[in-house]
Scaffold this active site. Sequence first.
Site: not given
Length: 759
Positions: A32-33, A224-225, A255, A615
Amino acid sequence: MVQLDTLNAQQLAAVEYIDGASLVIAGAGSGKTRVLTYKIAYLVDCGLEPWRILALTFTNKAANEMKERIGQLIGPDRARYLHMGTFHSIFARILRREAQSMGYTSAYTIYDETDSRQLIKQIVKELQLDDKDYKPATLHAHISMAKNFLVLPDAYAKHAAYRQRDKNAKLPRTAEIYQIYQQRLRQSNAMDFDDLLVNTYLLFEQQPDIRQHYAQQYGFVLVDEYQDTNYVQQCILLQLTREHQHVCVVGDDAQSIYAFRGANIDNILDFQQQYNNVQLFKLERNYRSTERIVGAANSLIQHNERQIQKEVFSQEGEGSLLMLQACIDDKQEATYVATTIAQQHRRDHTPYNDMAVLYRTHAQSRVIEEHLRKMQIPYRIYGGMSFYQRKEVKDIMAYLRLLTNPSDDEALRRIVNYPARGIGATTLGKLSDAARSRNLPIWDMLSDQWLLSLPVNSGTRNKLLQFRNMMTTFALAAREQNAYQLTLSVVKESGIADDLKADLSVEGLVRVDNMQELLASVHDFVETSKQLSPDLLPTVDLYLQDAALRTDADEPQAADEDAVTLMTVHSAKGLEYDTVFVVGLEENVFPSQRSMQSLRELEEERRLLYVAITRAKHTCCLSYAESRFRYGATEFNRPSRFLRDIDKSFLRTSPTAPPLPSGHRIRIQQPERKGRRLIPWVRSQRNTSPDTINSSTATANTTANSCYPPGCRVRHSRFGEGTVVECQGSGDNLMVKVNFDKVGEKQLLAKFAKLVILS
């Protein structure tokens, strides 16, 4: 020209759409970044000036890393003009420019959580309320959540649900405290973190011309997020973009794990209803984890009812099965974790710093730490005390705050007698009372007009006068000196440096190091500011804003230290490790007991486990304990219901836990079947015939029931009063199941529980 050929098809489609609103659902590890970075670079390539792009993140670290990547694509000279940062930092800058429109000065102070709680504590004391009931942390949490939903003091006082909640919690005067708290903040020319959002919304709502100015300036807004945004953040986004609808939000509803901070998953789930013709893009390839880890996570999260469906997949190889380890108790679980870490480090040469142990609550780390120490395995706790929360650092920062904003009462209270200068609590109380009676900041009481009328002796008056003169001298110097020069003067001339250096203990040396580290931080800020804006004096007020808006994630991490990381799952979001241990997967632990009150909360707990599993890059180990020592008693909990949600084809169940001590029996409760073969939770006794189990426990239950007969009322030192449901075992192994009035059912080992029979 930005080269887009390194993007996959899904990423490319998300980057190239710039004609309207878009929602990018980015699965774990899906890049995504990368999409945000390339989209911003693409917008600049298409002719949009960098300063007309607003990118909002949740950490300064994320913003800085993204800006650096964009600089590599379009050049650092162009990237430097991007408006990129956290919600709080971007809006704090806007509020500084527009402060007068809100009744503040541009030198307003930003209160952190500690400052806010200290102010609330002072208000509770003034109202002569019992601080055992009116705890500052609880009150601050209630006020913060109200602000997240734009419920201001007057509305809070009239809100029936809030009034009833506060009454039930024995906090009926919360609305009054909230009202005074806001008055004191404004009187101190201060805002807390929530005010940075609330006041931005109010500024745009009450000043349409200002809102229109910023809406036109920011021709494209990216977030973002987005799953972590709260109600007020969503409202501000709509204020800025509802006309041009050039907005792109990126996130993953799977998430969303910060509801306790006010995050609202509905923001991302309902985004397509907020704007016209929203384009939906899904990033579904996971570049981080192996196929089995991704498959296990997918099988878990599919049990959530309300979500945006996606098919996350991996091409990073099949990988090993996830290990599911059953343990008798938390000590055996800690032994398993420590032993496995040692074996993997020795056998596979996995660095310690590429392994992490994740738990639901901080309290679970103690027993794990003990076993890691026994095996001489280095570890570090992620999310300890922030550098800026250390006493010596906050003391110096309070000096800087007061000299830039004399109305800051909390800063004055902190330093008026530090280092000790003979101005005690009694004198400070007189200053506070005088200021409160006149609705003025405490600093004003040090002026010639009020100081002479203060009921103190001449010696104390002279000490106050000396303090005033010292701070005034610092304030005058602040007009000409940069932040580092001024901070160095404050540390030396206030006596702080001498006071810290006088303590030659180990702790004292650490405090001196922290002082030096703060000075280095200010120096770095000054040097960086000079490079970015050569013509702008990097003043101390600019440094204070920069420091106040740092998040926990912006704290420097000891990346070079080869040590296992221990942290809560909430802290782990956004991180990745070769090997991840997720411990404490039991009912009432993970999921937590509180989460079982509603489906919404339970689904957030499931998302939390999804985050934990994703993770891991190559190895993921899950574990649960049949008993765990918590709150002064041994509890017996069933394995987490979430373990049943994971498809068994992705799990390798360990050999069952060793037999319990002789005479120790637990009732075996079969998990609910859902049409497929279930994980064999239960230890070796699952193969024992029911008749054998029933006959072996019959005598024990008879004895147990004579001690705590079902239906009798008991009291526990932590859980309060409750009703006995049943007993099992005998002697040292007697277990009592109690339905407590406030916390529900608990299974306790009687010899530790120390239950008091009431009736």
